[in-house]
Structures are given as structure tokens and as C-alpha cells.
Enzyme design. Structure first.
Site, PDB file in Angstrom:
ATOM      1  N   CYS A   1       8.223  20.919 -10.425  1.00 21.22           N
ATOM      2  CA  CYS A   1       9.354  20.903  -9.487  1.00 21.22           C
ATOM      3  C   CYS A   1       9.734  22.324  -9.079  1.00 21.22           C
ATOM      4  O   CYS A   1       9.870  23.194  -9.932  1.00 21.22           O
ATOM      5  CB  CYS A   1      10.544  20.211 -10.156  1.00 21.22           C
ATOM      6  SG  CYS A   1      12.057  20.241  -9.195  1.00 21.22           S
TER       7      CYS A   1
ATOM      8  N   ASN B   1       0.824  -1.201   0.000  1.00 17.98           N
ATOM      9  CA  ASN B   1       0.000   0.000   0.000  1.00 17.98           C
ATOM     10  C   ASN B   1       0.860   1.253   0.000  1.00 17.98           C
ATOM     11  O   ASN B   1       1.975   1.258   0.513  1.00 17.98           O
ATOM     12  CB  ASN B   1      -0.935   0.003   1.204  1.00 17.98           C
ATOM     13  CG  ASN B   1      -1.960  -1.103   1.104  1.00 17.98           C
ATOM     14  OD1 ASN B   1      -2.129  -1.696   0.052  1.00 17.98           O
ATOM     15  ND2 ASN B   1      -2.637  -1.384   2.198  1.00 17.98           N
TER      16      ASN B   1
ATOM     17  N   CYS C   1      10.787  14.505  -9.175  1.00 22.30           N
ATOM     18  CA  CYS C   1      10.913  15.281 -10.413  1.00 22.30           C
ATOM     19  C   CYS C   1      11.392  14.378 -11.547  1.00 22.30           C
ATOM     20  O   CYS C   1      12.380  13.662 -11.411  1.00 22.30           O
ATOM     21  CB  CYS C   1      11.886  16.444 -10.222  1.00 22.30           C
ATOM     22  SG  CYS C   1      12.079  17.429 -11.718  1.00 22.30           S
TER      23      CYS C   1
ATOM     24  N   ALA D   1     -10.163  -8.009   6.914  1.00 19.18           N
ATOM     25  CA  ALA D   1      -8.888  -7.892   7.633  1.00 19.18           C
ATOM     26  C   ALA D   1      -9.100  -7.823   9.147  1.00 19.18           C
ATOM     27  O   ALA D   1      -8.448  -8.554   9.901  1.00 19.18           O
ATOM     28  CB  ALA D   1      -8.143  -6.651   7.137  1.00 19.18           C
TER      29      ALA D   1
ATOM     30  N   HIS E   1       5.940  -0.357  -2.614  1.00 15.97           N
ATOM     31  CA  HIS E   1       5.462   0.369  -3.801  1.00 15.97           C
ATOM     32  C   HIS E   1       5.464   1.881  -3.621  1.00 15.97           C
ATOM     33  O   HIS E   1       4.723   2.587  -4.302  1.00 15.97           O
ATOM     34  CB  HIS E   1       4.061  -0.129  -4.187  1.00 15.97           C
ATOM     35  CG  HIS E   1       4.049  -1.557  -4.653  1.00 15.97           C
ATOM     36  ND1 HIS E   1       2.912  -2.316  -4.730  1.00 15.97           N
ATOM     37  CD2 HIS E   1       5.064  -2.355  -5.076  1.00 15.97           C
ATOM     38  CE1 HIS E   1       3.221  -3.534  -5.169  1.00 15.97           C
ATOM     39  NE2 HIS E   1       4.517  -3.585  -5.375  1.00 15.97           N
TER      40      HIS E   1
HETATM   41  P1  NAD Z   1      -5.764  -5.710  -5.117  1.00 13.69           P
HETATM   42  O1  NAD Z   1      -6.669  -4.556  -5.361  1.00 13.69           O
HETATM   43  O2  NAD Z   1      -5.209  -6.450  -6.249  1.00 13.69           O
HETATM   44  O3  NAD Z   1      -6.515  -6.795  -4.207  1.00 13.69           O
HETATM   45  C1  NAD Z   1      -7.217  -6.461  -3.056  1.00 13.69           C
HETATM   46  C2  NAD Z   1      -7.481  -7.722  -2.275  1.00 13.69           C
HETATM   47  O4  NAD Z   1      -8.094  -7.349  -1.048  1.00 13.69           O
HETATM   48  C3  NAD Z   1      -8.415  -8.706  -2.952  1.00 13.69           C
HETATM   49  O5  NAD Z   1      -7.846 -10.000  -2.905  1.00 13.69           O
HETATM   50  C4  NAD Z   1      -9.692  -8.638  -2.096  1.00 13.69           C
HETATM   51  O6  NAD Z   1     -10.360  -9.903  -2.019  1.00 13.69           O
HETATM   52  C5  NAD Z   1      -9.146  -8.246  -0.756  1.00 13.69           C
HETATM   53  N1  NAD Z   1     -10.067  -7.530   0.124  1.00 13.69           N
HETATM   54  C6  NAD Z   1     -11.128  -6.740  -0.222  1.00 13.69           C
HETATM   55  N2  NAD Z   1     -11.717  -6.245   0.885  1.00 13.69           N
HETATM   56  C7  NAD Z   1     -11.017  -6.723   1.950  1.00 13.69           C
HETATM   57  C8  NAD Z   1     -11.136  -6.568   3.368  1.00 13.69           C
HETATM   58  N3  NAD Z   1     -12.091  -5.793   3.925  1.00 13.69           N
HETATM   59  N4  NAD Z   1     -10.244  -7.208   4.162  1.00 13.69           N
HETATM   60  C9  NAD Z   1      -9.270  -7.996   3.626  1.00 13.69           C
HETATM   61  N5  NAD Z   1      -9.120  -8.183   2.299  1.00 13.69           N
HETATM   62  C10 NAD Z   1      -9.972  -7.548   1.470  1.00 13.69           C
HETATM   63  O7  NAD Z   1      -4.624  -5.152  -4.165  1.00 13.69           O
HETATM   64  P2  NAD Z   1      -3.106  -5.547  -4.026  1.00 13.69           P
HETATM   65  O8  NAD Z   1      -2.961  -7.022  -3.971  1.00 13.69           O
HETATM   66  O9  NAD Z   1      -2.605  -4.708  -2.922  1.00 13.69           O
HETATM   67  O10 NAD Z   1      -2.396  -5.076  -5.380  1.00 13.69           O
HETATM   68  C11 NAD Z   1      -2.721  -3.897  -6.078  1.00 13.69           C
HETATM   69  C12 NAD Z   1      -1.681  -2.798  -6.148  1.00 13.69           C
HETATM   70  O11 NAD Z   1      -2.422  -1.610  -5.957  1.00 13.69           O
HETATM   71  C13 NAD Z   1      -0.640  -2.743  -5.102  1.00 13.69           C
HETATM   72  O12 NAD Z   1       0.555  -2.614  -5.771  1.00 13.69           O
HETATM   73  C14 NAD Z   1      -0.875  -1.461  -4.294  1.00 13.69           C
HETATM   74  O13 NAD Z   1       0.292  -0.660  -4.285  1.00 13.69           O
HETATM   75  C15 NAD Z   1      -1.872  -0.699  -5.070  1.00 13.69           C
HETATM   76  N6  NAD Z   1      -3.000  -0.135  -4.275  1.00 13.69           N
HETATM   77  C16 NAD Z   1      -2.779   0.459  -3.063  1.00 13.69           C
HETATM   78  C17 NAD Z   1      -3.842   0.977  -2.345  1.00 13.69           C
HETATM   79  C18 NAD Z   1      -3.585   1.609  -1.005  1.00 13.69           C
HETATM   80  O14 NAD Z   1      -2.489   2.092  -0.756  1.00 13.69           O
HETATM   81  N7  NAD Z   1      -4.577   1.626  -0.108  1.00 13.69           N
HETATM   82  C19 NAD Z   1      -5.144   0.898  -2.852  1.00 13.69           C
HETATM   83  C20 NAD Z   1      -5.327   0.309  -4.111  1.00 13.69           C
HETATM   84  C21 NAD Z   1      -4.245  -0.213  -4.798  1.00 13.69           C
HETATM   85 ZN    ZN Z   2      13.394  19.149 -10.789  1.00 15.39          ZN
END
Ligand code: NAD
Ligand code: ZN
Length: 229
Positions: free
Chosen positions: A133, A87, A112, A217, A104
Site C-alpha cells: 500500500c 467475471n 489494502c 457464447a 465478484h
Molecule cells: P466456471 O469456470 O465454473 O465455468 C465455466 C463455464 O463456461 C463452464 O460451464 C463451461 O462449460 C463454460 N464454457 C466453456 N467454454 C465456453 C464458451 N466458449 N462459451 C460459453 N461457455 C463456455 O466459471 P464460473 O461459473 O464463472 O465460476 C467461476 C468463478 O471464477 C467465478 O466466480 C468468476 O469470478 C471466476 N473466474 C473469472 C474469470 C474471468 O474473469 N474471465 C475466469 C475464470 C474464473
Molecule cells: Zn494501506
């Protein structure tokens, strides 16, 4: 005992932050998976920044949820307790977790594209899109890792090492489809860790998990905490 937790977008879903692959992960009519790429940014930096600015505003309003708070509390109790996160929202740190590896990047970072300078900018919304920038006037980009880009090497090496050393490896809220992060649970399992998964849906990790909990979660964590203490 070393406990390592790999988190994905699902752990922040209960804070109201949409996942990429979930059914709520919609923004206007664009597919997030097609916006989080260097190609999309090259073609239309304004559109990509509008999307990031929208996400930054959502994240600024969001609060860490019970799952983030439970993990921060476990770090205090267990000590050798690490969060490796995909995340970019910074909610683990806001919940109080200290040992956090960001694979990530972070959505509050800007970099920049001309001079490479990196900084944090917490303004949401941004006053100008796309942002420029301050040192050289070049185009800034979000300090996150896009699809097709390589991960920060320090974070990746630390995550691999932690996965090899873990006694318990917990996977929460990740679809386990984005590599190399998706490899970490398998590295941990092959190195002898007990593998625990929390996700309302099945993932490629599910068949290899010693314990797999089909819950959100926060609900899932409350169920498995006795396994960790
Ligand atoms: P993903 O979107 O691919 O998958 C999300 C997963 O979370 C799914 O498997 C889903 O079943 C599960 N899920 C949904 N609700 C849930 C809950 N309440 N509790 C537990 N699990 C739950 O996400 P990913 O695998 O993190 O990969 C996507 C990419 O997107 C990552 O690289 C990330 O950096 C980025 N991303 C980040 C954010 C953030 O920072 N909050 C948000 C969206 C995407
Ligand atoms: Zn710059």
C-alpha cells in the site's frame, strides 16, 4: 422489456482467458479453486499474487470477443438490458457495455489489508510481488471476491432485483455452481422470466431453461438474438 444476462468465465473463454473448472484452467501445478481463497492468501500471499499477476497479464493482452460485442450492441438496441457478471476481467466494459454489475469484483482493483484503501492498478506485470500500500505500507490484496467471502452488497441487491424484474434472463458460460450467483437464474424463472442458457455443456440450470443452446457464447448468442428483439 427487461433483459438480464448472467455471464461467467465461459464468455471470456473465446478471448483466451481460461475458466476455473474447464480443462484448460490450469496454472503451473496449482488448482485455481485452491488459490482463490482467503486461506491461500493468508498462507502464501506471494504465490496468490503470482497467480493474479499471470492472469492480469493474460487479460491485458486479451480482447473482448464477439459475444461481449454482441451484448454491448444489444444494450444499445434494447435499452433496458443488463449484464450481471461473475467475471473479474472487465471485458464487458471494454466491449462497450455500460449497465454491468460486477458480482465478484475486478482484477484491476487492489485493496489494502491494513488500512482498507481501494484503488485501480493496471500495471501488468506488477513491479513488486506482493504489492504494498502506498499510504501505509500494508499488504495489498486483489479486489476480487474469493471462495468463502461475501459479495459486495450493493451489486448483490441490484442483481437480485434485476433477476426478479427480468422478462428474459439469459445465462451464458457459467457452470452455475458458485452461490449466490447460481441462484439468480432460478429467482428469475420463479418470477416469470423466460430462461435461456448458452453453454457447450449441461449445467444445473439446463433442466429449468426454456431454451438451452449447447454452443459457445458467440455461436449461441447469434442463434438466440432473434428471441430477444
Ligand atoms: P466456471 O469456470 O465454473 O465455468 C465455466 C463455464 O463456461 C463452464 O460451464 C463451461 O462449460 C463454460 N464454457 C466453456 N467454454 C465456453 C464458451 N466458449 N462459451 C460459453 N461457455 C463456455 O466459471 P464460473 O461459473 O464463472 O465460476 C467461476 C468463478 O471464477 C467465478 O466466480 C468468476 O469470478 C471466476 N473466474 C473469472 C474469470 C474471468 O474473469 N474471465 C475466469 C475464470 C474464473
Ligand atoms: Zn494501506
Amino acid at each position: 422489456m427487461k433483459v438480464v444476462v448472467l455471464t461467467g468465465a465461459g464468455i471470456s473463454a473465446e478471448s483466451g482467458i481460461p475458466t476455473f473448472r474447464g480443462k484448460d484452467g490450469l496454472w503451473k501445478k496449482h488448482d485455481p479453486m485452491k488459490l482463490a481463497t482467503p486461506e491461500a492468501f493468508g498462507k502464501n500471499p506471494k504465490l496468490v499474487w503470482e497467480w493474479y499477476d499471470w492472469r492480469r497479464q493474460l487479460i491485458a493482452k486479451a480482447k473482448p470477443n464477439e459475444a461481449h460485442l454482441l451484448l454491448a450492441d444489444l444494450e444499445k438496441k434494447i435499452g433496458d438490458f443488463w449484464v450481471v457478471t461473475q467475471n473479474v476481467d472487465g471485458l464487458h466494459q471494454r466491449a462497450g457495455s455500460k449497465k454491468v454489475i460486477e458480482l465478484h469484483g475486478n482484477i484491476w482493483k487492489v485493496r489494502c489489508t491494513s488500512c482498507g484503501v481501494e484503488d485501480y492498478d493496471y500495471r501488468a506485470p506488477l513491479p513488486e510481488i506482493p504489492p504494498k500500500c502506498e499510504s501505509c505500507g500494508g499488504l495489498l490484496r486483489p479486489g476480487v471476491v474469493w471462495f468463502g467471502e461475501s459479495l459486495p452488497i450493493d451489486a448483490l441487491q441490484k442483481a437480485f432485483a434485476l433477476s426478479q424484474e427480468a422478462d428474459i434472463f439469459l445465462v451464458i458460460g457459467t457452470s452455475a455452481q458458485v452461490y449466490p450467483a447460481a441462484e439468480l437464474p432460478f429467482i428469475a424463472k420463479n418470477s416469470g422470466a423466460k430462461l435461456i442458457e448458452i453453454n457447450p455443456e449441461e449445467t444445473p440450470v439446463t433442466p429449468y431453461a426454456d431454451i438451452s443452446v449447447r454452443k459457445t457464447a458467440s455461436e449461441g448468442l447469434k442463434e438466440i438474438i432473434p428471441e430477444l428483439l
